[in-house]
Design a protein around this motif. Structure first.
Motif, PDB file in Angstrom:
ATOM      1  N   MET A 199       0.736  -1.225  -0.323  1.00  0.00           N
ATOM      2  CA  MET A 199       0.079  -0.011  -0.173  1.00  0.00           C
ATOM      3  C   MET A 199       0.994   0.975  -0.534  1.00  0.00           C
ATOM      4  O   MET A 199       1.488   0.986   0.984  1.00  0.00           O
ATOM      5  CB  MET A 199      -1.041  -0.156   1.396  1.00  0.00           C
ATOM      6  CG  MET A 199      -1.731   1.034   1.387  1.00  0.00           C
ATOM      7  SD  MET A 199      -3.441   1.095   2.591  1.00  0.00           S
ATOM      8  CE  MET A 199      -2.320   1.372   3.765  1.00  0.00           C
ATOM      9  N   LYS A 200       0.862   2.598  -0.795  1.00  0.00           N
ATOM     10  CA  LYS A 200       1.145   3.116  -0.858  1.00  0.00           C
ATOM     11  C   LYS A 200       1.372   4.539  -0.156  1.00  0.00           C
ATOM     12  O   LYS A 200      -0.424   4.437   0.075  1.00  0.00           O
ATOM     13  CB  LYS A 200       1.586   3.940  -2.048  1.00  0.00           C
ATOM     14  CG  LYS A 200       1.813   5.229  -2.512  1.00  0.00           C
ATOM     15  CD  LYS A 200       2.448   5.779  -4.478  1.00  0.00           C
ATOM     16  CE  LYS A 200       2.921   6.244  -4.855  1.00  0.00           C
ATOM     17  NZ  LYS A 200       3.271   7.435  -5.746  1.00  0.00           N
ATOM     18  N   ARG A 201       1.742   4.804   0.868  1.00  0.00           N
ATOM     19  CA  ARG A 201       1.444   5.888   1.833  1.00  0.00           C
ATOM     20  C   ARG A 201       1.952   7.179   1.304  1.00  0.00           C
ATOM     21  O   ARG A 201       3.421   7.201   1.138  1.00  0.00           O
ATOM     22  CB  ARG A 201       2.104   5.651   3.261  1.00  0.00           C
ATOM     23  CG  ARG A 201       1.599   3.902   3.591  1.00  0.00           C
ATOM     24  CD  ARG A 201       2.138   3.721   4.872  1.00  0.00           C
ATOM     25  NE  ARG A 201       1.676   5.021   5.837  1.00  0.00           N
ATOM     26  CZ  ARG A 201       0.956   4.370   7.391  1.00  0.00           C
ATOM     27  NH1 ARG A 201       0.940   2.937   7.293  1.00  0.00           N
ATOM     28  NH2 ARG A 201       0.594   5.381   8.106  1.00  0.00           N
ATOM     29  N   PHE A 202       0.911   7.866   2.120  1.00  0.00           N
ATOM     30  CA  PHE A 202       1.567   9.648   1.578  1.00  0.00           C
ATOM     31  C   PHE A 202       1.468  10.050   3.347  1.00  0.00           C
ATOM     32  O   PHE A 202       0.307  10.308   4.216  1.00  0.00           O
ATOM     33  CB  PHE A 202       0.707  10.384   0.790  1.00  0.00           C
ATOM     34  CG  PHE A 202       0.324  11.640   0.956  1.00  0.00           C
ATOM     35  CD1 PHE A 202       1.156  12.415   0.162  1.00  0.00           C
ATOM     36  CD2 PHE A 202      -0.013  12.206   1.316  1.00  0.00           C
ATOM     37  CE1 PHE A 202       1.408  13.281   0.179  1.00  0.00           C
ATOM     38  CE2 PHE A 202       0.124  14.107   1.679  1.00  0.00           C
ATOM     39  CZ  PHE A 202       0.598  14.353   0.949  1.00  0.00           C
ATOM     40  N   SER A 203       3.195  11.164   2.705  1.00  0.00           N
ATOM     41  CA  SER A 203       2.746  11.603   4.415  1.00  0.00           C
ATOM     42  C   SER A 203       2.922  13.876   4.060  1.00  0.00           C
ATOM     43  O   SER A 203       3.811  13.785   2.818  1.00  0.00           O
ATOM     44  CB  SER A 203       3.940  11.639   5.373  1.00  0.00           C
ATOM     45  OG  SER A 203       3.975  13.168   5.867  1.00  0.00           O
ATOM     46  N   GLY A 204       1.296  14.687   4.372  1.00  0.00           N
ATOM     47  CA  GLY A 204       1.054  15.768   3.993  1.00  0.00           C
ATOM     48  C   GLY A 204       2.140  16.648   5.024  1.00  0.00           C
ATOM     49  O   GLY A 204       1.478  16.658   6.176  1.00  0.00           O
ATOM     50  N   THR A 205       1.059  17.817   4.601  1.00  0.00           N
ATOM     51  CA  THR A 205       1.175  18.891   5.646  1.00  0.00           C
ATOM     52  C   THR A 205      -0.394  19.274   5.107  1.00  0.00           C
ATOM     53  O   THR A 205      -0.725  19.491   4.044  1.00  0.00           O
ATOM     54  CB  THR A 205       2.265  20.383   5.383  1.00  0.00           C
ATOM     55  OG1 THR A 205       2.429  20.273   3.631  1.00  0.00           O
ATOM     56  CG2 THR A 205       3.684  19.035   5.415  1.00  0.00           C
ATOM     57  N   LEU A 206      -0.667  20.482   5.877  1.00  0.00           N
ATOM     58  CA  LEU A 206      -1.629  21.312   5.378  1.00  0.00           C
ATOM     59  C   LEU A 206      -0.668  22.772   5.193  1.00  0.00           C
ATOM     60  O   LEU A 206      -0.116  23.649   5.624  1.00  0.00           O
ATOM     61  CB  LEU A 206      -2.312  21.357   7.246  1.00  0.00           C
ATOM     62  CG  LEU A 206      -4.087  22.131   6.909  1.00  0.00           C
ATOM     63  CD1 LEU A 206      -4.464  21.594   6.220  1.00  0.00           C
ATOM     64  CD2 LEU A 206      -4.318  22.326   8.136  1.00  0.00           C
ATOM     65  N   GLY A 207      -2.196  23.442   3.971  1.00  0.00           N
ATOM     66  CA  GLY A 207      -1.684  23.916   3.329  1.00  0.00           C
ATOM     67  C   GLY A 207      -2.751  25.379   3.441  1.00  0.00           C
ATOM     68  O   GLY A 207      -4.123  24.680   3.749  1.00  0.00           O
ATOM     69  N   VAL A 208      -2.402  26.855   3.713  1.00  0.00           N
ATOM     70  CA  VAL A 208      -3.511  27.955   3.216  1.00  0.00           C
ATOM     71  C   VAL A 208      -3.089  28.736   2.593  1.00  0.00           C
ATOM     72  O   VAL A 208      -1.842  29.076   2.115  1.00  0.00           O
ATOM     73  CB  VAL A 208      -3.053  28.231   5.218  1.00  0.00           C
ATOM     74  CG1 VAL A 208      -4.043  29.774   5.381  1.00  0.00           C
ATOM     75  CG2 VAL A 208      -3.595  27.557   6.325  1.00  0.00           C
ATOM     76  N   GLN A 209      -3.972  29.060   1.399  1.00  0.00           N
ATOM     77  CA  GLN A 209      -3.837  30.212   1.417  1.00  0.00           C
ATOM     78  C   GLN A 209      -4.663  30.889   0.965  1.00  0.00           C
ATOM     79  O   GLN A 209      -6.378  30.704   1.380  1.00  0.00           O
ATOM     80  CB  GLN A 209      -3.893  29.613  -0.593  1.00  0.00           C
ATOM     81  CG  GLN A 209      -2.717  28.896  -1.368  1.00  0.00           C
ATOM     82  CD  GLN A 209      -2.921  28.157  -2.322  1.00  0.00           C
ATOM     83  OE1 GLN A 209      -3.089  28.748  -3.136  1.00  0.00           O
ATOM     84  NE2 GLN A 209      -2.033  26.805  -2.526  1.00  0.00           N
ATOM     85  N   GLN A 210      -4.953  32.115   0.628  1.00  0.00           N
ATOM     86  CA  GLN A 210      -5.448  33.285   0.729  1.00  0.00           C
ATOM     87  C   GLN A 210      -5.611  34.784   0.138  1.00  0.00           C
ATOM     88  O   GLN A 210      -5.053  34.595  -1.285  1.00  0.00           O
ATOM     89  CB  GLN A 210      -5.722  34.097   2.267  1.00  0.00           C
ATOM     90  CG  GLN A 210      -4.701  34.722   2.319  1.00  0.00           C
ATOM     91  CD  GLN A 210      -4.045  35.176   3.880  1.00  0.00           C
ATOM     92  OE1 GLN A 210      -5.083  34.614   4.806  1.00  0.00           O
ATOM     93  NE2 GLN A 210      -3.633  35.749   4.242  1.00  0.00           N
TER      94      GLN A 210
END
Length: 115
Positions: A1-12
């Motif tokens: 199984m492929k796993r992803f480690s991401g982050t939270l992004g904010v744009q405005q």
């Protein structure tokens, strides 16, 4: 199984949706149901459609009728969304500026995908 480690992004961003008083546009001179849509494109796509909040940051409205404004984000994708401004009845809106914020998962350049 492929796993992803991401982050939270904010744009405005901010956008003047219309200035209908300048050219007798429908939001200023019309009556009944009216709608304006403006497309916003994210500077970098999210991994999935983010949560988007839209708010009125400036309005210029005729004081002779009720002030009726429905402002929302619709058709949200990982790449962008539409700001939708609606009014109805005898409301006369000269112009509106909307601010928006999108929060969602983004690619983490420091994350490694080890299979």
């Amino acid at each position: 199984m492929k796993r992803f480690s991401g982050t939270l992004g904010v744009q405005q961003g901010t956008r003047i949706l219309f200035s209908d008083f300048a050219h007798d546009g429908a939001m200023w001179t019309g009556s009944g149901p009216r709608e304006v849509r403006r497309t916003e494109t994210f500077s970098e796509p999210f991994l999935a459609p983010p949560a988007v909040m839209v708010s009125v940051s400036m309005w210029d409205i005729d004081n002779k009728a009720n002030s009726r404004i429905d402002l929302s984000a619709e058709n949200i994708t990982a790449e962008g969304f539409e700001i939708v401004c609606r009014t109805w009845s005898d409301s006369r809106i000269a112009r509106i500026r909307a601010d928006w914020m999108a929060i969602g998962a983004t690619q983490d350049d420091e994350a490694w995908d080890v299979i």
